[in-house]
Design an enzyme around this catalytic site. Structure first.
Site, PDB file in Angstrom:
ATOM      1  N   GLY A  29       0.833  -1.214   0.000  1.00 24.68           N
ATOM      2  CA  GLY A  29       0.000   0.000   0.000  1.00 24.68           C
ATOM      3  C   GLY A  29       0.857   1.250   0.000  1.00 24.68           C
ATOM      4  O   GLY A  29       0.509   2.280   0.588  1.00 24.68           O
ATOM      5  N   LEU A  66       1.489   3.521  -2.086  1.00 22.73           N
ATOM      6  CA  LEU A  66       1.004   4.765  -2.707  1.00 22.73           C
ATOM      7  C   LEU A  66      -0.138   5.403  -1.911  1.00 22.73           C
ATOM      8  O   LEU A  66      -0.713   6.398  -2.325  1.00 22.73           O
ATOM      9  CB  LEU A  66       0.542   4.491  -4.144  1.00 22.73           C
ATOM     10  CG  LEU A  66       1.625   3.964  -5.100  1.00 22.73           C
ATOM     11  CD1 LEU A  66       1.019   3.640  -6.464  1.00 22.73           C
ATOM     12  CD2 LEU A  66       2.749   4.976  -5.253  1.00 22.73           C
ATOM     13  N   GLY A  67      -0.485   4.799  -0.766  1.00 21.32           N
ATOM     14  CA  GLY A  67      -1.621   5.294   0.005  1.00 21.32           C
ATOM     15  C   GLY A  67      -1.256   6.401   0.983  1.00 21.32           C
ATOM     16  O   GLY A  67      -0.184   6.999   0.904  1.00 21.32           O
ATOM     17  N   GLN A  68      -2.185   6.641   1.921  1.00 21.59           N
ATOM     18  CA  GLN A  68      -2.079   7.783   2.836  1.00 21.59           C
ATOM     19  C   GLN A  68      -0.782   7.742   3.663  1.00 21.59           C
ATOM     20  O   GLN A  68      -0.058   8.733   3.731  1.00 21.59           O
ATOM     21  CB  GLN A  68      -3.297   7.780   3.770  1.00 21.59           C
ATOM     22  CG  GLN A  68      -3.387   8.997   4.650  1.00 21.59           C
ATOM     23  CD  GLN A  68      -4.374   8.813   5.798  1.00 21.59           C
ATOM     24  OE1 GLN A  68      -4.623   7.709   6.272  1.00 21.59           O
ATOM     25  NE2 GLN A  68      -4.953   9.916   6.228  1.00 21.59           N
ATOM     26  N   ARG A 110      -1.893  -0.459  -7.182  1.00 21.56           N
ATOM     27  CA  ARG A 110      -2.070   0.584  -8.205  1.00 21.56           C
ATOM     28  C   ARG A 110      -0.779   0.748  -9.010  1.00 21.56           C
ATOM     29  O   ARG A 110       0.300   0.429  -8.530  1.00 21.56           O
ATOM     30  CB  ARG A 110      -2.432   1.918  -7.544  1.00 21.56           C
ATOM     31  CG  ARG A 110      -3.855   1.923  -7.020  1.00 21.56           C
ATOM     32  CD  ARG A 110      -4.122   3.127  -6.158  1.00 21.56           C
ATOM     33  NE  ARG A 110      -3.544   2.970  -4.842  1.00 21.56           N
ATOM     34  CZ  ARG A 110      -3.707   3.845  -3.846  1.00 21.56           C
ATOM     35  NH1 ARG A 110      -4.405   4.934  -4.027  1.00 21.56           N
ATOM     36  NH2 ARG A 110      -3.165   3.635  -2.665  1.00 21.56           N
ATOM     37  N   ASP A 143      -0.522  -7.402  -5.312  1.00 21.04           N
ATOM     38  CA  ASP A 143      -1.893  -7.525  -4.820  1.00 21.04           C
ATOM     39  C   ASP A 143      -1.850  -8.416  -3.577  1.00 21.04           C
ATOM     40  O   ASP A 143      -1.604  -9.626  -3.676  1.00 21.04           O
ATOM     41  CB  ASP A 143      -2.752  -8.163  -5.928  1.00 21.04           C
ATOM     42  CG  ASP A 143      -4.184  -8.408  -5.476  1.00 21.04           C
ATOM     43  OD1 ASP A 143      -4.490  -8.179  -4.280  1.00 21.04           O
ATOM     44  OD2 ASP A 143      -4.990  -8.852  -6.325  1.00 21.04           O
ATOM     45  N   TYR A 200     -14.876  -1.626   8.805  1.00 18.60           N
ATOM     46  CA  TYR A 200     -13.462  -1.236   8.972  1.00 18.60           C
ATOM     47  C   TYR A 200     -12.984  -1.628  10.374  1.00 18.60           C
ATOM     48  O   TYR A 200     -11.935  -2.252  10.541  1.00 18.60           O
ATOM     49  CB  TYR A 200     -13.364   0.281   8.765  1.00 18.60           C
ATOM     50  CG  TYR A 200     -11.996   0.882   8.948  1.00 18.60           C
ATOM     51  CD1 TYR A 200     -10.974   0.625   8.055  1.00 18.60           C
ATOM     52  CD2 TYR A 200     -11.747   1.753  10.021  1.00 18.60           C
ATOM     53  CE1 TYR A 200      -9.723   1.209   8.215  1.00 18.60           C
ATOM     54  CE2 TYR A 200     -10.505   2.341  10.183  1.00 18.60           C
ATOM     55  CZ  TYR A 200      -9.499   2.062   9.277  1.00 18.60           C
ATOM     56  OH  TYR A 200      -8.264   2.651   9.435  1.00 18.60           O
ATOM     57  N   LYS A 225     -10.195  -4.275  11.806  1.00 14.36           N
ATOM     58  CA  LYS A 225      -9.060  -3.823  12.619  1.00 14.36           C
ATOM     59  C   LYS A 225      -8.978  -4.622  13.919  1.00 14.36           C
ATOM     60  O   LYS A 225      -7.882  -4.995  14.347  1.00 14.36           O
ATOM     61  CB  LYS A 225      -9.139  -2.318  12.896  1.00 14.36           C
ATOM     62  CG  LYS A 225      -8.873  -1.459  11.661  1.00 14.36           C
ATOM     63  CD  LYS A 225      -7.470  -1.667  11.098  1.00 14.36           C
ATOM     64  CE  LYS A 225      -7.172  -0.817   9.883  1.00 14.36           C
ATOM     65  NZ  LYS A 225      -5.888  -1.146   9.238  1.00 14.36           N
TER      66      LYS A 225
HETATM   67  N1  SER Z   1      -8.292   7.823   9.561  1.00 19.41           N
HETATM   68  C1  SER Z   1      -9.008   6.598   9.517  1.00 19.41           C
HETATM   69  C2  SER Z   1     -10.336   6.758   8.911  1.00 19.41           C
HETATM   70  O1  SER Z   1     -10.939   7.787   9.091  1.00 19.41           O
HETATM   71  C3  SER Z   1      -9.156   6.023  10.889  1.00 19.41           C
HETATM   72  O2  SER Z   1      -8.302   4.987  11.029  1.00 19.41           O
HETATM   73  O3  SER Z   1     -10.796   5.862   8.312  1.00 19.41           O
END
Ligand code: SER
Length: 320
Positions: free
Chosen positions: A8, A10-12, A36, A52, A141, A145
């Site tokens: 991941g 390229l993500g946040q 990506r 992937d 989500y 987690k």
């Molecule tokens: N920043 C995340 C979200 O808002 C929380 O883990 O999904």
């Protein structure tokens, strides 16, 4: 020394963690990967793989080929995106983690897993949320987690995999664009303030959530992974946060720098109900005691730095 794999990338978080890891350990030791396609030319010496994480064989091949010794597993869908696509979220967030842990078990890799405030739910104490407490999230989500934290604990206890994790709050970054999170209102607010002096916020003015500036999150991740394993009392995952803020408080701070900045509130019921189920603030004492977590940016310092750096990026983009 074996190499580091980041999924991941390229993500946040990956957009900032990869350069920080390259700086810290050397560019030739870090393999960035993402499902990506890389959007720009790679710098000389940077290694990038298309990967992937739902395909265990692909992870295995990359780990073998690059002699990987540590995996920072960042590939996941964030809260609001996951709520839109719960099946895809389960597949990526759970199968991806399971595959990474399995490969880590076979190749004796260290693993970093980002958990989240999303792992808490409406029955969790909301103020100064303890390290060990009720975890009954109501979002897909959050379910992935909590299950992820437990799976990491299991692999650490049962197979001796060196798994480490953080329960991250909302992250504020000037590098990565907002990407499907509930706390992303904060990032959006900065972008809109600088571009239009106006922002329509999708959370209520008083939606209080724990947050942290990305440079503090990156430092915390590297500090945790470098820490003496014998001192870690939690395998998954340490509460970390640097501030507890509402949209109204953030807007007021931004307004002190951007005169005339205005916010209106057009509340999105889905994201508001996600925010309503999360803590206001976290007890971070375990992270401070066990491995010296010490964030440097409070709301005022983060806002000033974020505005300065984001304005530079916006002007640079306009000049192109
Ligand atoms: N920043 C995340 C979200 O808002 C929380 O883990 O999904």
């Amino acid at each position: 020394m074996r190499r580091i794999l980041v999924t991941g990338a390229l993500g946040q978080i990956g957009s900032e963690l990869v350069p920080a890891l390259r700086e810290h350990y050397g560019a030739d030791r870090v393999v960035a990967s993402d499902v990506r396609i890389v959007p720009h030319q790679l710098a000389a010496g940077d290694i990038h793989e298309h990967l992937d994480c739902t395909q265990q064989q692909q992870i295995l091949e990359v780990v073998r080929r690059h002699e990987i010794g540590a995996i920072y597993h960042l590939a996941a869908l964030l809260s609001a995106a996951a709520e839109e696509k719960p099946h895809a979220a389960w597949k990526l967030n759970m199968d991806g983690l399971y595959n990474v842990l399995e490969v880590a078990r076979q190749y004796r890799c260290q693993v970093f897993f980002p958990s989240s405030i999303g792992a808490f739910g409406p029955s969790t104490p909301r103020e100064h949320t303890p390290q060990a407490t009720v975890q009954r999230p109501t979002t897909i989500y959050g379910v992935t987690k909590v299950a992820g934290e437990l799976l990491c604990d299991y692999y650490a206890a049962r197979f001796g995999v060196d798994v480490r994790g953080l329960r991250l709050p909302g992250l504020i970054s000037y590098v990565a664009p907002p990407g499907g999170g509930t706390t992303d209102y904060a990032v959006e607010m900065f972008h809109q303030a600088l571009r239009y002096k106006h922002y329509s916020c999708f959370l209520k003015a008083d939606a209080r959530l724990p947050m942290m500036y990305m440079p503090d999150a990156i430092r915390a991740t590297i500090a945790l992974m470098d820490a003496d394993g014998a001192r870690l009392t939690c395998r998954n995952a340490y509460n970390v946060a640097a501030m507890s803020i509402t949209p109204a408080e953030l807007a007021a701070q931004i307004r002190a720098h951007v005169g005339g900045f205005a916010v209106d509130y057009r509340v999105d019921p889905v994201r508001q109900s996600i925010a309503d189920s999360w803590p206001h603030s976290l007890d971070t004492s375990a992270a401070r005691d066990d491995w010296g977590f010490a964030p440097q940016f409070d709301l005022a310092a983060m806002t000033a730095d974020m505005l300065a750096r984001l304005s530079l990026r916006i002007s640079a983009a306009r000049a192109k």
